[in-house]
Design a protein around this motif. Structure first.
Motif, PDB file in Angstrom:
ATOM      1  N   LEU A   1      -3.249 -10.065   2.039  1.00  0.00           N
ATOM      2  CA  LEU A   1      -4.000  -8.768   1.634  1.00  0.00           C
ATOM      3  C   LEU A   1      -3.187  -8.409   0.191  1.00  0.00           C
ATOM      4  CD1 LEU A   1      -6.777  -7.576   1.528  1.00  0.00           C
ATOM      5  CD2 LEU A   1      -5.465  -5.725   2.764  1.00  0.00           C
ATOM      6  N   ARG A   2      -1.751  -8.071   0.382  1.00  0.00           N
ATOM      7  CA  ARG A   2      -1.323  -7.475  -0.909  1.00  0.00           C
ATOM      8  C   ARG A   2      -1.443  -8.320  -1.925  1.00  0.00           C
ATOM      9  NH1 ARG A   2       4.991  -6.839   0.685  1.00  0.00           N
ATOM     10  NH2 ARG A   2       5.109  -6.369  -1.467  1.00  0.00           N
ATOM     11  N   ARG A   3      -1.500  -9.785  -1.988  1.00  0.00           N
ATOM     12  CA  ARG A   3      -1.581 -10.539  -3.027  1.00  0.00           C
ATOM     13  C   ARG A   3      -2.938 -10.441  -3.647  1.00  0.00           C
ATOM     14  NH1 ARG A   3       1.446 -13.823   0.598  1.00  0.00           N
ATOM     15  NH2 ARG A   3      -0.251 -15.082   1.029  1.00  0.00           N
ATOM     16  N   MET A   4      -3.805  -9.899  -2.842  1.00  0.00           N
ATOM     17  CA  MET A   4      -5.366  -9.620  -3.691  1.00  0.00           C
ATOM     18  C   MET A   4      -5.417  -8.344  -4.349  1.00  0.00           C
ATOM     19  SD  MET A   4      -7.432 -11.041  -0.277  1.00  0.00           S
ATOM     20  CE  MET A   4      -9.037 -10.318  -0.839  1.00  0.00           C
ATOM     21  N   CYS A   5      -4.377  -7.490  -4.016  1.00  0.00           N
ATOM     22  CA  CYS A   5      -4.363  -6.318  -4.471  1.00  0.00           C
ATOM     23  C   CYS A   5      -3.869  -5.891  -5.689  1.00  0.00           C
ATOM     24  CB  CYS A   5      -3.839  -5.070  -3.409  1.00  0.00           C
ATOM     25  SG  CYS A   5      -5.086  -5.110  -1.913  1.00  0.00           S
ATOM     26  N   ARG A   6      -3.912  -4.947  -6.635  1.00  0.00           N
ATOM     27  CA  ARG A   6      -3.127  -4.475  -7.680  1.00  0.00           C
ATOM     28  C   ARG A   6      -2.142  -3.112  -6.945  1.00  0.00           C
ATOM     29  NH1 ARG A   6      -3.915  -0.772 -12.315  1.00  0.00           N
ATOM     30  NH2 ARG A   6      -6.254  -0.734 -11.714  1.00  0.00           N
ATOM     31  N   THR A   7      -0.852  -3.125  -7.071  1.00  0.00           N
ATOM     32  CA  THR A   7       0.031  -2.024  -6.529  1.00  0.00           C
ATOM     33  C   THR A   7       0.011  -1.069  -7.529  1.00  0.00           C
ATOM     34  OG1 THR A   7       1.301  -3.589  -5.475  1.00  0.00           O
ATOM     35  CG2 THR A   7       2.181  -1.461  -5.474  1.00  0.00           C
ATOM     36  N   LEU A   8      -0.198   0.308  -6.938  1.00  0.00           N
ATOM     37  CA  LEU A   8      -0.265   1.423  -8.064  1.00  0.00           C
ATOM     38  C   LEU A   8       1.177   2.076  -7.615  1.00  0.00           C
ATOM     39  CD1 LEU A   8      -3.740   3.094  -7.276  1.00  0.00           C
ATOM     40  CD2 LEU A   8      -2.927   1.541  -9.409  1.00  0.00           C
ATOM     41  N   PRO A   9       1.836   2.190  -8.797  1.00  0.00           N
ATOM     42  CA  PRO A   9       3.364   2.993  -8.549  1.00  0.00           C
ATOM     43  C   PRO A   9       3.127   4.346  -8.053  1.00  0.00           C
ATOM     44  CG  PRO A   9       2.925   2.533 -10.598  1.00  0.00           C
ATOM     45  CD  PRO A   9       1.675   1.858  -9.966  1.00  0.00           C
ATOM     46  N   PHE A  10       4.077   4.906  -7.353  1.00  0.00           N
ATOM     47  CA  PHE A  10       4.164   6.352  -7.265  1.00  0.00           C
ATOM     48  C   PHE A  10       5.358   6.829  -8.364  1.00  0.00           C
ATOM     49  CE2 PHE A  10       5.566  10.098  -4.536  1.00  0.00           C
ATOM     50  CZ  PHE A  10       4.222  10.280  -4.240  1.00  0.00           C
ATOM     51  N   THR A  11       4.705   7.272  -9.449  1.00  0.00           N
ATOM     52  CA  THR A  11       5.204   7.606 -10.670  1.00  0.00           C
ATOM     53  C   THR A  11       5.427   9.211 -10.409  1.00  0.00           C
ATOM     54  OG1 THR A  11       3.242   8.208 -11.922  1.00  0.00           O
ATOM     55  CG2 THR A  11       4.380   6.101 -12.034  1.00  0.00           C
ATOM     56  N   ASP A  12       6.123   9.803 -11.397  1.00  0.00           N
ATOM     57  CA  ASP A  12       6.449  11.215 -11.441  1.00  0.00           C
ATOM     58  C   ASP A  12       5.117  11.999 -11.431  1.00  0.00           C
ATOM     59  OD1 ASP A  12       9.370  10.740 -11.340  1.00  0.00           O
ATOM     60  OD2 ASP A  12       9.697  11.371 -13.301  1.00  0.00           O
ATOM     61  N   ASP A  13       4.147  11.547 -12.350  1.00  0.00           N
ATOM     62  CA  ASP A  13       2.921  12.051 -12.588  1.00  0.00           C
ATOM     63  C   ASP A  13       2.173  12.089 -11.358  1.00  0.00           C
ATOM     64  OD1 ASP A  13       3.647  12.921 -15.279  1.00  0.00           O
ATOM     65  OD2 ASP A  13       2.522  11.153 -15.923  1.00  0.00           O
ATOM     66  N   VAL A  14       2.113  10.939 -10.702  1.00  0.00           N
ATOM     67  CA  VAL A  14       1.584  10.869  -9.202  1.00  0.00           C
ATOM     68  C   VAL A  14       2.272  11.822  -8.232  1.00  0.00           C
ATOM     69  CG1 VAL A  14       0.760   9.348  -7.654  1.00  0.00           C
ATOM     70  CG2 VAL A  14       0.813   8.594  -9.789  1.00  0.00           C
ATOM     71  N   ALA A  15       3.450  11.776  -8.094  1.00  0.00           N
ATOM     72  CA  ALA A  15       3.985  12.808  -7.465  1.00  0.00           C
ATOM     73  C   ALA A  15       3.785  14.273  -7.498  1.00  0.00           C
ATOM     74  CB  ALA A  15       5.627  12.595  -7.220  1.00  0.00           C
TER      75      ALA A  15
ATOM     76  N   THR B   1       7.392  -7.667   9.630  1.00  0.00           N
ATOM     77  CA  THR B   1       7.318  -8.582  10.752  1.00  0.00           C
ATOM     78  C   THR B   1       6.472  -9.672  10.418  1.00  0.00           C
ATOM     79  OG1 THR B   1       5.637  -7.236  11.680  1.00  0.00           O
ATOM     80  CG2 THR B   1       7.971  -6.629  12.078  1.00  0.00           C
ATOM     81  N   ALA B   2       6.501 -10.552  11.267  1.00  0.00           N
ATOM     82  CA  ALA B   2       5.498 -11.870  11.257  1.00  0.00           C
ATOM     83  C   ALA B   2       4.223 -11.358  11.556  1.00  0.00           C
ATOM     84  CB  ALA B   2       6.047 -12.852  12.328  1.00  0.00           C
ATOM     85  N   ARG B   3       4.021 -10.365  12.252  1.00  0.00           N
ATOM     86  CA  ARG B   3       2.962  -9.913  12.725  1.00  0.00           C
ATOM     87  C   ARG B   3       2.115  -9.341  11.430  1.00  0.00           C
ATOM     88  NH1 ARG B   3       1.113  -4.437  14.789  1.00  0.00           N
ATOM     89  NH2 ARG B   3      -0.926  -4.730  16.053  1.00  0.00           N
ATOM     90  N   GLN B   4       2.615  -9.161  10.426  1.00  0.00           N
ATOM     91  CA  GLN B   4       2.214  -8.418   9.272  1.00  0.00           C
ATOM     92  C   GLN B   4       1.753  -9.390   8.261  1.00  0.00           C
ATOM     93  OE1 GLN B   4       4.794  -5.146   8.331  1.00  0.00           O
ATOM     94  NE2 GLN B   4       3.025  -3.984   8.671  1.00  0.00           N
ATOM     95  N   ALA B   5       1.905 -10.751   8.593  1.00  0.00           N
ATOM     96  CA  ALA B   5       1.429 -11.786   7.632  1.00  0.00           C
ATOM     97  C   ALA B   5       0.061 -11.567   6.871  1.00  0.00           C
ATOM     98  CB  ALA B   5       1.398 -13.124   8.274  1.00  0.00           C
ATOM     99  N   PRO B   6      -1.121 -10.972   7.715  1.00  0.00           N
ATOM    100  CA  PRO B   6      -2.152 -10.676   7.078  1.00  0.00           C
ATOM    101  C   PRO B   6      -2.053  -9.631   6.174  1.00  0.00           C
ATOM    102  CG  PRO B   6      -2.635 -10.907   9.506  1.00  0.00           C
ATOM    103  CD  PRO B   6      -1.137 -10.784   9.334  1.00  0.00           C
ATOM    104  N   VAL B   7      -1.227  -8.621   6.292  1.00  0.00           N
ATOM    105  CA  VAL B   7      -0.999  -7.590   5.497  1.00  0.00           C
ATOM    106  C   VAL B   7      -0.485  -8.337   3.813  1.00  0.00           C
ATOM    107  CG1 VAL B   7       0.172  -5.554   4.893  1.00  0.00           C
ATOM    108  CG2 VAL B   7      -0.771  -5.971   7.106  1.00  0.00           C
ATOM    109  N   SER B   8       0.557  -9.142   4.223  1.00  0.00           N
ATOM    110  CA  SER B   8       1.106  -9.864   2.990  1.00  0.00           C
ATOM    111  C   SER B   8       0.179 -10.763   2.096  1.00  0.00           C
ATOM    112  CB  SER B   8       2.256 -10.656   3.580  1.00  0.00           C
ATOM    113  OG  SER B   8       2.906 -11.404   2.566  1.00  0.00           O
TER     114      SER B   8
END
Length: 130
Positions: free
Chosen positions: A61-75, A52-59
């Protein structure tokens, strides 16, 4: 200067919605400036993201972060942690697994549940409450 890495939990993302340039943003900016990007487990993003538009700040912030995948090992690690702790929140367990494996602190609004998870495996995870 050495800065400990950060892992964001769902509470940190929710916090940034209400305070776009507040403590969470500042901590992530400081980490990024020190060459240590904040880490965002994909499962945490899924728990919070609604697009949603309300989540623009989250969007932003996401660009400043490195996403960690939810792999089989993590699961598998998350499932084992939930069994040991006797809890059921997959996202919280993924945050703790990420913090332990990456030697990071956690930005959280829920220190009780995360503390219970880290105590269950006998590892102290530094928690920064937002």
């Amino acid at each position: 200067m050495s800065t400990r890495g950060l892992v964001l939990d769902a509470g940190a993302l929710i916090h940034v919605q209400g305070s776009p340039r507040g403590r969470v943003y500042g901590a992530c900016r400081d980490a990024l400036d020190a060459g240590v990007p904040a880490l965002l487990p994909a499962v945490v993003l899924a728990q919070v993201w609604r697009g949603t538009a309300r989540q623009a700040p989250v969007s932003m912030l996401r660009r400043m972060c490195r996403t960690l995948p939810f792999t089989d090992d993590v699961a598998e690690a998350v499932g084992r942690l939930l069994a040991i702790a006797g809890t059921a929140d997959v996202a919280d367990a993924a945050v703790v697994i990420a913090a332990v494996s990456q030697n990071c602190a956690v930005l959280t609004s829920d220190p009780g549940d995360l503390g219970k998870l880290s105590d269950a495996i006998g590892v102290r995870v530094p928690l920064v409450v937002v």
